[in-house]
Design an enzyme around this catalytic site. Structure first.
Site, PDB file in Angstrom:
ATOM      1  N   HIS A 125       2.505   3.420  -8.984  1.00  0.00           N
ATOM      2  CA  HIS A 125       2.314   1.982  -9.336  1.00  0.00           C
ATOM      3  C   HIS A 125       3.890   1.508 -10.152  1.00  0.00           C
ATOM      4  O   HIS A 125       4.064   0.553  -9.933  1.00  0.00           O
ATOM      5  CB  HIS A 125       1.027   1.548  -9.921  1.00  0.00           C
TER       6      HIS A 125
ATOM      7  N   ASP B 200       0.797  -1.137  -0.005  1.00  0.00           N
ATOM      8  CA  ASP B 200      -0.071  -0.052   0.035  1.00  0.00           C
ATOM      9  C   ASP B 200       0.767   1.330  -0.077  1.00  0.00           C
ATOM     10  O   ASP B 200       2.000   1.218   0.638  1.00  0.00           O
ATOM     11  CB  ASP B 200      -1.031  -0.102   1.436  1.00  0.00           C
TER      12      ASP B 200
ATOM     13  N   LEU C   7      11.189 -20.221  -5.195  1.00  0.00           N
ATOM     14  CA  LEU C   7      10.209 -19.453  -4.557  1.00  0.00           C
ATOM     15  C   LEU C   7       8.817 -19.652  -5.541  1.00  0.00           C
ATOM     16  O   LEU C   7       8.855 -19.434  -6.736  1.00  0.00           O
ATOM     17  CB  LEU C   7      10.505 -17.924  -4.602  1.00  0.00           C
TER      18      LEU C   7
HETATM   19  C1  FPP Z   1      -1.865   0.012  -3.407  1.00  0.00           C
HETATM   20  O1  FPP Z   1      -1.393   1.304  -3.404  1.00  0.00           O
HETATM   21  C2  FPP Z   1      -1.384  -0.753  -4.668  1.00  0.00           C
HETATM   22  C3  FPP Z   1      -2.007  -1.166  -5.602  1.00  0.00           C
HETATM   23  C4  FPP Z   1      -3.639  -1.303  -5.413  1.00  0.00           C
HETATM   24  C5  FPP Z   1      -1.582  -1.549  -7.054  1.00  0.00           C
HETATM   25  C6  FPP Z   1      -0.307  -2.435  -7.027  1.00  0.00           C
HETATM   26  C7  FPP Z   1       0.079  -2.753  -8.119  1.00  0.00           C
HETATM   27  C8  FPP Z   1       1.480  -2.637  -8.531  1.00  0.00           C
HETATM   28  C9  FPP Z   1       2.708  -2.347  -7.582  1.00  0.00           C
HETATM   29  C10 FPP Z   1       1.789  -2.774  -9.853  1.00  0.00           C
HETATM   30  C11 FPP Z   1       1.881  -4.199 -10.583  1.00  0.00           C
HETATM   31  C12 FPP Z   1       2.519  -5.348  -9.481  1.00  0.00           C
HETATM   32  C13 FPP Z   1       3.024  -6.295 -10.237  1.00  0.00           C
HETATM   33  C14 FPP Z   1       2.973  -7.457  -9.139  1.00  0.00           C
HETATM   34  C15 FPP Z   1       3.800  -6.699 -11.074  1.00  0.00           C
HETATM   35  P1  FPP Z   1      -2.533   2.712  -3.401  1.00  0.00           P
HETATM   36  O2  FPP Z   1      -2.956   2.776  -4.776  1.00  0.00           O
HETATM   37  O3  FPP Z   1      -3.621   2.043  -2.707  1.00  0.00           O
HETATM   38  O4  FPP Z   1      -1.832   3.610  -2.717  1.00  0.00           O
HETATM   39  P2  FPP Z   1      -2.739   4.771  -2.008  1.00  0.00           P
HETATM   40  O5  FPP Z   1      -3.231   4.023  -0.465  1.00  0.00           O
HETATM   41  O6  FPP Z   1      -1.437   5.600  -1.321  1.00  0.00           O
HETATM   42  O7  FPP Z   1      -3.665   5.344  -2.531  1.00  0.00           O
END
Ligand code: FPP
Length: 242
Positions: A36, A19, A130
């Site tokens: 992201h 997060d 893994l």
């Molecule tokens: C949470 O941060 C993150 C996500 C919902 C998406 C995570 C996705 C990636 C890192 C990209 C793809 C991953 C892989 C495994 C290839 P948030 O957007 O909720 O952050 P915030 O709480 O600050 O709004």
């Protein structure tokens, strides 16, 4: 269950709620997708560290059922990043003996993304190091509801329903429960993630936004885990005698 190697307890399975990408980007004056994109660098670093440590399972909460309610542009951005990452990393998975698994409602994923994931799952299926588990279109309530429907459809009598049978009907059926769950980004909640499986997981929360999370902090949290006493409902005295 964790492994005892000499005096050091190595967890078998670590699950992470990644997060803070959006807030990290906003702090820097960029849009959320920039967060992201940078989050992927952390995925790489933590996967690498997990291989080095000899972890068996690393589960990443990548896209929740509730994330489908995000703006369409952000959803499309994340899907695109996923496809690009799989294309780029499959070779590295093969080199490092990493097996890719997915938990969640993969049928809800766009067809091209599902095809890319299935290709990588197939290609890495014989790897024995893994297991990298991506939770995609995943939520515990979805998973538990699905398990109940499947049990009913299979006409299993109530008296035959055991905890083991419920576990077998979850999308994590071939994956051990996580020893540890880490959440980055400062929020202290589980957000519909592995609710059944987390019954005896050790929980860790850090304020660090996911793009800033490092191998060093990951290892420091594992050291903290090694100092916790896991009692599984027993007394401390009982655990010490085992
Ligand atoms: C949470 O941060 C993150 C996500 C919902 C998406 C995570 C996705 C990636 C890192 C990209 C793809 C991953 C892989 C495994 C290839 P948030 O957007 O909720 O952050 P915030 O709480 O600050 O709004």
């Amino acid at each position: 269950m964790e492994e005892q190697t000499g005096e050091i307890l190595i967890p078998c399975h670590i699950a992470i709620v990644m997060d803070g990408n959006g807030r990290w980007a906003k702090q820097k004056g960029f849009d959320r997708i920039f967060g992201h994109t940078n989050g992927i660098k952390t995925v790489r670093e933590i996967t690498e560290a997990s291989v080095e440590i000899g972890l068996d399972f690393l589960t990443l909460y990548t896209f929740s059922t509730e994330n489908w309610n995000r703006p369409q542009t952000e959803i499309e951005g994340i899907m695109q990043l996923l496809v690009q990452s799989i294309e780029k990393e499959t070779e590295t998975f093969m080199k490092n003996n990493v097996r890719l698994l997915v938990i969640g409602n993969i049928e809800r994923m766009p067809k091209d993304v599902a095809a890319k994931l299935n290709g990588c799952i197939e290609q890495t299926s014989k790897n024995t190091g893994l297991s990298l588990v991506l939770a995609l279109s995943y939520s515990s309530r979805w998973e538990i509801t699905k398990a109940i429907k499947d049990l009913v459809n299979e006409k299993i009598p109530a008296e035959d329903i055991t905890e083991q049978l419920v576990s077998k009907h979850l999308t994590t059926n071939k994956i051990p429960d996580p020893d540890m769950i880490i959440r980055t980004g400062g929020e202290v909640r589980i957000s519909n993630f592995l609710l059944w499986q987390a019954a005896y997981s050790e929980l860790f929360f850090t304020d660090t936004f996911w793009p800033d999370f490092t191998k060093e902090e990951f290892c420091a949290i594992i050291c903290e885990f090694q100092n916790r006493e896991r009692r599984f409902g027993k007394t401390s005295e009982q655990v010490k005698c085992e």
